[in-house]
Design a protein around this motif. Sequence first.
Motif, PDB file in Angstrom:
ATOM      1  N   VAL A  87      76.757 -39.082   2.643  1.00 50.20           N
ATOM      2  CA  VAL A  87      75.401 -39.546   2.315  1.00 50.20           C
ATOM      3  C   VAL A  87      75.400 -41.060   2.116  1.00 50.20           C
ATOM      4  CG1 VAL A  87      73.601 -39.508   0.541  1.00 50.20           C
ATOM      5  CG2 VAL A  87      74.601 -37.361   1.356  1.00 50.20           C
ATOM      6  N   LYS A  88      76.363 -41.566   1.375  1.00 49.26           N
ATOM      7  CA  LYS A  88      76.453 -43.015   1.139  1.00 49.26           C
ATOM      8  C   LYS A  88      76.654 -43.774   2.441  1.00 49.26           C
ATOM      9  CE  LYS A  88      78.931 -46.510  -1.551  1.00 49.26           C
ATOM     10  NZ  LYS A  88      79.077 -47.435  -0.400  1.00 49.26           N
ATOM     11  N   ASN A 116      79.028 -36.298  -0.603  1.00 47.32           N
ATOM     12  CA  ASN A 116      78.491 -37.480  -1.291  1.00 47.32           C
ATOM     13  C   ASN A 116      78.859 -38.770  -0.562  1.00 47.32           C
ATOM     14  OD1 ASN A 116      77.263 -36.056  -3.401  1.00 47.32           O
ATOM     15  ND2 ASN A 116      79.148 -35.996  -4.592  1.00 47.32           N
ATOM     16  N   LYS A 176      65.516 -36.346   1.265  1.00 48.53           N
ATOM     17  CA  LYS A 176      65.008 -37.704   1.043  1.00 48.53           C
ATOM     18  C   LYS A 176      64.345 -38.281   2.293  1.00 48.53           C
ATOM     19  CE  LYS A 176      68.442 -38.705  -2.526  1.00 48.53           C
ATOM     20  NZ  LYS A 176      69.533 -39.610  -2.977  1.00 48.53           N
ATOM     21  N   ASN A 213      73.414 -43.884   4.457  1.00 42.49           N
ATOM     22  CA  ASN A 213      72.479 -44.857   3.867  1.00 42.49           C
ATOM     23  C   ASN A 213      72.893 -46.293   4.159  1.00 42.49           C
ATOM     24  OD1 ASN A 213      70.486 -43.160   2.658  1.00 42.49           O
ATOM     25  ND2 ASN A 213      71.928 -42.638   1.033  1.00 42.49           N
ATOM     26  N   THR A 250      79.540 -32.254   6.104  1.00 40.63           N
ATOM     27  CA  THR A 250      78.450 -32.950   6.792  1.00 40.63           C
ATOM     28  C   THR A 250      77.168 -32.136   6.749  1.00 40.63           C
ATOM     29  OG1 THR A 250      80.021 -34.085   8.250  1.00 40.63           O
ATOM     30  CG2 THR A 250      77.733 -33.958   8.994  1.00 40.63           C
ATOM     31  N   ALA A 303      75.723 -32.683   3.456  1.00 36.43           N
ATOM     32  CA  ALA A 303      75.142 -34.027   3.408  1.00 36.43           C
ATOM     33  C   ALA A 303      73.816 -34.086   4.154  1.00 36.43           C
ATOM     34  CB  ALA A 303      76.123 -35.039   4.003  1.00 36.43           C
ATOM     35  N   MET A 316      71.150 -32.829   1.916  1.00 32.68           N
ATOM     36  CA  MET A 316      70.862 -33.804   0.873  1.00 32.68           C
ATOM     37  C   MET A 316      70.016 -34.958   1.411  1.00 32.68           C
ATOM     38  SD  MET A 316      74.751 -33.741  -0.671  1.00 32.68           S
ATOM     39  CE  MET A 316      74.606 -35.126  -1.795  1.00 32.68           C
ATOM     40  N   LEU A 317      70.348 -35.423   2.609  1.00 33.89           N
ATOM     41  CA  LEU A 317      69.608 -36.524   3.215  1.00 33.89           C
ATOM     42  C   LEU A 317      68.206 -36.092   3.641  1.00 33.89           C
ATOM     43  CD1 LEU A 317      72.585 -37.901   5.288  1.00 33.89           C
ATOM     44  CD2 LEU A 317      71.313 -39.252   3.610  1.00 33.89           C
TER      45      LEU A 317
END
Length: 206
Positions: free
Chosen positions: A197-198, A194, A109, A201, A99, A102, A105-106
Amino acid sequence: CGVSIGEDGPSQMALEDIAMFRSLPGCTVFYPSDAVSTERAVELAANTRGICFVRVSRPATPIIYNNQEEFTIGKAKIVRKSDSDQVLVVAAGITLAETMKAADMLAAKGINIRVMDPFTIKPLDITAVQDNAAACGGRVITVEDHYPEGGIGDAVLDAVSSYRNMIVRKLAVNAVPRSGPPAELLEMFGISANNIVKAVNDVIKL
């Protein structure tokens, strides 16, 4: 415990252990996420009356806490927080490490998430779950290296069941796993960075 032990295979993964121990009256279920919290969990378990279960992960997870961090049964830790968090993610052990990946990564963005380490699954810090879920617009994701039934996800669902406008998405091991490298199994069974993250979103679109 969990698919993260890798090559030893499903007979060693104990993917139903949290559910089993949560069902026992008076049982305290610890799920530490790094070496520091594991040491504190063992110390607390040794000094707690009744049955205690300490669930640990085999992989060498990153150190999150300093040696002076204090832990209390039934008190969660918020390990990542901002004023613009869109989703609360509750995870422990190897999935807390995933987490945190993640979250980075988030963030790259422009999406911020709040990350909770429950420390104990029973008793769960119900107030912390409710308050932080509300602060994130009622959007919650749980991530666990465990079967979907009876684990972190169900404990969180119990905590928010009387609240309106709450969405809980559970990421868990949804099938009997296989032997393999830990990172590949985390990806295959939907609990890797990954996959988190999906899920984030997807949830923020609801």
